[in-house]
Design a protein around this motif. Sequence first.
Motif, short mmCIF file in Angstrom:
data_model
loop_
_atom_site.label_atom_id
_atom_site.label_comp_id
_atom_site.label_asym_id
_atom_site.label_seq_id
_atom_site.Cartn_x
_atom_site.Cartn_y
_atom_site.Cartn_z
N ALA A 264 0.93 -1.08 0.04
CA ALA A 264 -0.01 -0.15 -0.01
C ALA A 264 0.93 1.29 0.03
O ALA A 264 2.02 1.30 0.48
N THR A 265 0.44 2.34 -0.62
CA THR A 265 0.95 3.45 -0.63
C THR A 265 -0.01 4.64 0.15
O THR A 265 -1.19 4.79 -0.59
N VAL A 266 0.34 5.52 0.75
CA VAL A 266 -0.45 6.46 1.41
C VAL A 266 0.19 7.85 0.62
O VAL A 266 1.47 8.02 0.61
N ILE A 267 -0.59 8.69 0.12
CA ILE A 267 -0.13 9.88 -0.36
C ILE A 267 -0.79 11.04 0.49
O ILE A 267 -1.85 11.32 0.63
N LEU A 268 0.36 11.85 1.15
CA LEU A 268 -0.12 12.83 2.17
C LEU A 268 1.03 13.78 2.22
O LEU A 268 2.08 13.59 1.77
N GLN A 269 0.67 15.13 2.24
CA GLN A 269 1.73 16.23 2.15
C GLN A 269 2.34 16.17 3.63
O GLN A 269 3.47 16.37 3.60
N ASN A 270 1.69 16.05 4.77
CA ASN A 270 2.27 15.83 6.17
C ASN A 270 1.38 15.25 7.01
O ASN A 270 0.25 15.31 6.68
N PRO A 271 1.76 14.90 8.02
CA PRO A 271 3.07 14.59 8.48
C PRO A 271 3.89 13.70 7.91
O PRO A 271 3.46 12.96 7.29
N ARG A 272 5.28 13.77 7.76
CA ARG A 272 6.16 12.66 7.25
C ARG A 272 6.08 11.45 8.28
O ARG A 272 6.14 11.36 9.55
N LEU A 273 5.62 10.27 7.76
CA LEU A 273 5.27 9.04 8.41
C LEU A 273 6.72 8.47 9.00
O LEU A 273 6.62 7.71 10.02
N GLY A 274 7.51 8.39 8.09
CA GLY A 274 8.91 7.76 8.89
C GLY A 274 8.52 6.29 9.22
O GLY A 274 8.14 5.51 8.63
N GLU A 275 8.94 6.03 10.54
CA GLU A 275 9.13 4.78 11.08
C GLU A 275 7.67 4.34 11.49
O GLU A 275 7.42 3.12 11.83
N LEU A 276 6.69 5.41 11.43
CA LEU A 276 5.04 4.83 11.54
C LEU A 276 4.83 4.01 10.54
O LEU A 276 3.99 3.03 10.66
N LYS A 277 5.50 4.01 9.37
CA LYS A 277 5.11 3.12 8.23
C LYS A 277 5.04 1.68 8.73
O LYS A 277 4.32 0.74 8.17
N GLY A 278 6.09 1.43 9.13
CA GLY A 278 6.75 0.08 9.78
C GLY A 278 5.60 -0.36 10.90
O GLY A 278 5.20 -1.64 10.95
N ARG A 279 5.40 0.56 11.90
CA ARG A 279 4.17 0.20 12.84
C ARG A 279 2.94 -0.02 12.09
O ARG A 279 2.13 -1.08 12.82
N MET A 280 2.28 0.79 11.23
CA MET A 280 1.32 0.73 10.58
C MET A 280 1.27 -0.86 9.84
O MET A 280 0.07 -1.60 9.98
N GLY A 281 2.29 -1.16 9.14
CA GLY A 281 2.40 -2.45 8.46
C GLY A 281 2.23 -3.64 9.55
O GLY A 281 1.46 -4.66 9.12
N ARG A 282 2.96 -3.53 10.63
CA ARG A 282 2.84 -4.35 11.61
C ARG A 282 1.35 -4.61 12.24
O ARG A 282 1.00 -5.65 12.37
N GLU A 283 0.56 -3.47 12.27
CA GLU A 283 -0.56 -3.33 12.85
C GLU A 283 -1.67 -4.19 12.05
O GLU A 283 -2.44 -4.81 12.43
N ILE A 284 -1.32 -3.67 10.62
CA ILE A 284 -2.10 -4.27 9.53
C ILE A 284 -1.87 -6.00 9.48
O ILE A 284 -3.04 -6.52 9.43
N ALA A 285 -0.77 -6.30 9.52
CA ALA A 285 -0.54 -7.63 9.72
C ALA A 285 -0.90 -8.40 10.72
O ALA A 285 -1.71 -9.60 10.76
N ARG A 286 -1.13 -7.72 12.01
CA ARG A 286 -1.80 -8.35 13.00
C ARG A 286 -3.10 -8.53 12.99
O ARG A 286 -3.58 -9.48 13.25
N ILE A 287 -3.80 -7.51 12.29
CA ILE A 287 -5.26 -7.65 12.22
C ILE A 287 -5.53 -8.54 11.20
O ILE A 287 -6.65 -9.52 11.33
N LEU A 288 -4.79 -8.83 10.12
CA LEU A 288 -4.87 -9.88 9.09
C LEU A 288 -4.68 -11.25 9.51
O LEU A 288 -4.84 -12.32 8.98
N GLY A 289 -3.96 -11.44 10.76
CA GLY A 289 -3.13 -12.60 11.34
C GLY A 289 -2.14 -13.23 10.03
O GLY A 289 -2.18 -14.42 10.09
N ILE A 290 -1.38 -12.22 9.40
CA ILE A 290 -0.46 -12.80 8.87
C ILE A 290 0.77 -12.19 8.97
O ILE A 290 1.12 -11.36 9.97
N ASP A 291 2.21 -12.67 8.59
CA ASP A 291 3.25 -12.24 8.97
C ASP A 291 3.68 -10.66 8.60
O ASP A 291 3.24 -10.36 7.38
#
Length: 162
Positions: free
Chosen positions: A98-125
């Motif tokens: 997935a790609t988020v397009i937004l002017q701000n804020p810069r997501l930085g390490e939040l991208k990894g946290r979002m990925g892990r949260e989504i994976a947790r919800i989906l029950g996948i690695d």
Amino acid sequence: MRFRVGQGWDLHRCAPSGPLTLGGLAVEADFHLVGHSDADVLLHAIIDAMLGAAGLGDIGMSFPDTDAAYKGAPSGELLKKTADDVARRGWSVLNVDATVILQNPRLGELKGRMGREIARILGIDAACVSVKAKTAEGLGPVGKGEAVEAQAVCLLGARGEN
Ligand SMILES: [Zn+2]
């Protein structure tokens, strides 16, 4: 093994004052997104990609915005319901990108946290979920900070033949 790919897109309007609900997290920002549910644009794009891959229509059909049950609903719950629907039909989520397009804020390490949260919800690695972010180079409504957009693809797999 058989495979299906699906694509999803979403956009929500920005309104003053945070926090911003994005990728299942509360992100520090001076705006939030407007919508019938919690307006998590990233999860909505992923839900549409999953529904599209499974041939189950779109998010508006699964979770109508005329249904009071989904008013202010956490999109994480909608994503979980979608995952359950897809699994009931024999599909496994192989990966999400997935790609988020937004002017701000810069997501930085939040991208990894979002990925892990989504994976947790989906029950996948966690390695099977990728979240990327871009700005719109100041162009258009997204670039002017009036909206946030998200795009996603999802690959489903199932054992057996068509
Ligand atoms: Zn949406």
